[in-house]
Enzyme design. Structure first.
Site, short mmCIF file in Angstrom:
data_model
loop_
_atom_site.label_atom_id
_atom_site.label_comp_id
_atom_site.label_asym_id
_atom_site.label_seq_id
_atom_site.Cartn_x
_atom_site.Cartn_y
_atom_site.Cartn_z
N HIS A 147 25.02 102.06 10.14
CA HIS A 147 23.58 102.13 9.84
C HIS A 147 23.28 103.32 8.93
CE1 HIS A 147 22.91 100.16 14.03
NE2 HIS A 147 22.59 99.25 13.12
N LYS B 178 16.72 91.57 22.64
CA LYS B 178 18.03 91.93 23.19
C LYS B 178 17.84 92.88 24.37
CE LYS B 178 20.06 92.06 18.53
NZ LYS B 178 20.47 92.98 17.47
N ARG C 216 27.60 93.40 6.79
CA ARG C 216 29.01 93.74 7.04
C ARG C 216 29.95 92.67 6.53
NH1 ARG C 216 27.60 95.24 13.13
NH2 ARG C 216 26.45 93.35 12.67
N SER D 289 26.60 98.39 16.97
CA SER D 289 26.04 98.99 18.18
C SER D 289 26.64 98.33 19.43
CB SER D 289 24.52 98.83 18.20
OG SER D 289 23.94 99.49 17.10
O1 PNS Z 1 19.55 93.89 12.88
P1 PNS Z 1 18.89 93.78 14.21
O2 PNS Z 1 19.19 94.93 15.09
O3 PNS Z 1 19.19 92.48 14.89
O4 PNS Z 1 17.32 93.85 13.88
C1 PNS Z 1 16.36 93.26 14.67
C2 PNS Z 1 14.95 93.35 14.06
C3 PNS Z 1 14.11 94.27 14.92
C4 PNS Z 1 14.98 93.87 12.64
C5 PNS Z 1 14.40 91.90 14.02
O5 PNS Z 1 14.56 91.33 15.28
C6 PNS Z 1 12.94 91.83 13.61
O6 PNS Z 1 12.65 91.88 12.43
N1 PNS Z 1 12.04 91.68 14.60
C7 PNS Z 1 10.62 91.60 14.36
C8 PNS Z 1 10.09 90.17 14.54
C9 PNS Z 1 10.13 89.43 13.23
O7 PNS Z 1 9.49 89.82 12.27
N2 PNS Z 1 10.95 88.34 13.17
C10 PNS Z 1 11.11 87.56 11.98
C11 PNS Z 1 10.17 86.40 11.88
S1 PNS Z 1 10.21 85.33 13.28
#
Ligand code: PNS
Length: 160
Positions: free
Chosen positions: A17, A41, A90, A127
């Site tokens: 990150h 999660k 990645r 993570s």
């Molecule tokens: O990379 P990660 O850790 O899976 O990131 C998760 C995150 C928080 C970036 C993602 O779940 C998110 O954008 N959540 C907010 C809800 C949202 O906007 N979802 C997309 C449209 S349904």
């Protein structure tokens, strides 16, 4: 001013990150690292703890701020005046999911996503692997910053 958002769960923030955050910060004027509350999660760290760790490790970057957000990522981008989302990739296993999210976010709001390929030496870092390794007492030195490793070890000891 170009403001970008680098979103994620960051549970916890890894060296992967941090590599993406540093490289994104080098190409925009202001980068907001955004910790999602609702990623669906089960988390090891609270959102407040994840923000604290990010503030510590992002301290060297003068144009990076850290915030939590709730709800849709694109709504958060709009409220912060961000015109672009930055995410690391990645490899192929990330691509399907991330491209779908990027397409949806653009359709919802016009906010586009720029992908940065993870440094190859960090492409195995996640993570999830950090949390798993910590649970079994493994060495975290190649995966997270020292301050984060200390917190992960303490948390793993407390919960194990
Ligand atoms: O990379 P990660 O850790 O899976 O990131 C998760 C995150 C928080 C970036 C993602 O779940 C998110 O954008 N959540 C907010 C809800 C949202 O906007 N979802 C997309 C449209 S349904």
């Amino acid at each position: 001013m170009t403001t970008a958002v680098c979103p994620g769960s960051f549970d916890p923030v890894t060296l992967g990150h941090l590599d993406v955050i540093g490289r994104a910060a080098a190409v925009v004027e202001h980068l907001v690292v955004a910790v999602g509350r609702n990623s669906g999660k089960r988390s090891l760290f609270s959102v407040a703890e994840r923000v604290e760790m990010l503030v510590e490790v992002c301290a060297p970057y003068a144009n990076v701020t850290v915030e939590e957000f709730d709800g849709l990522l694109v709504d958060f981008c709009t409220t912060r005046g961000a015109t672009v989302i930055c995410k690391g990739l990645r490899g192929a296993s990330d691509t399907d999911y991330e491209v779908q999210m990027a397409q949806l976010n653009r359709r919802l709001s016009g906010v586009d996503t720029v992908f940065l390929p993870t440094a190859p030496e960090l492409s195995f870092v996640s993570s999830t692997r950090v949390r798993e390794l910590a649970a079994f007492g493994g060495d975290l030195a190649d995966l997270v910053a020292p301050t984060v490793a200390a917190r992960v070890r303490a948390k793993a000891q407390a919960s194990g």
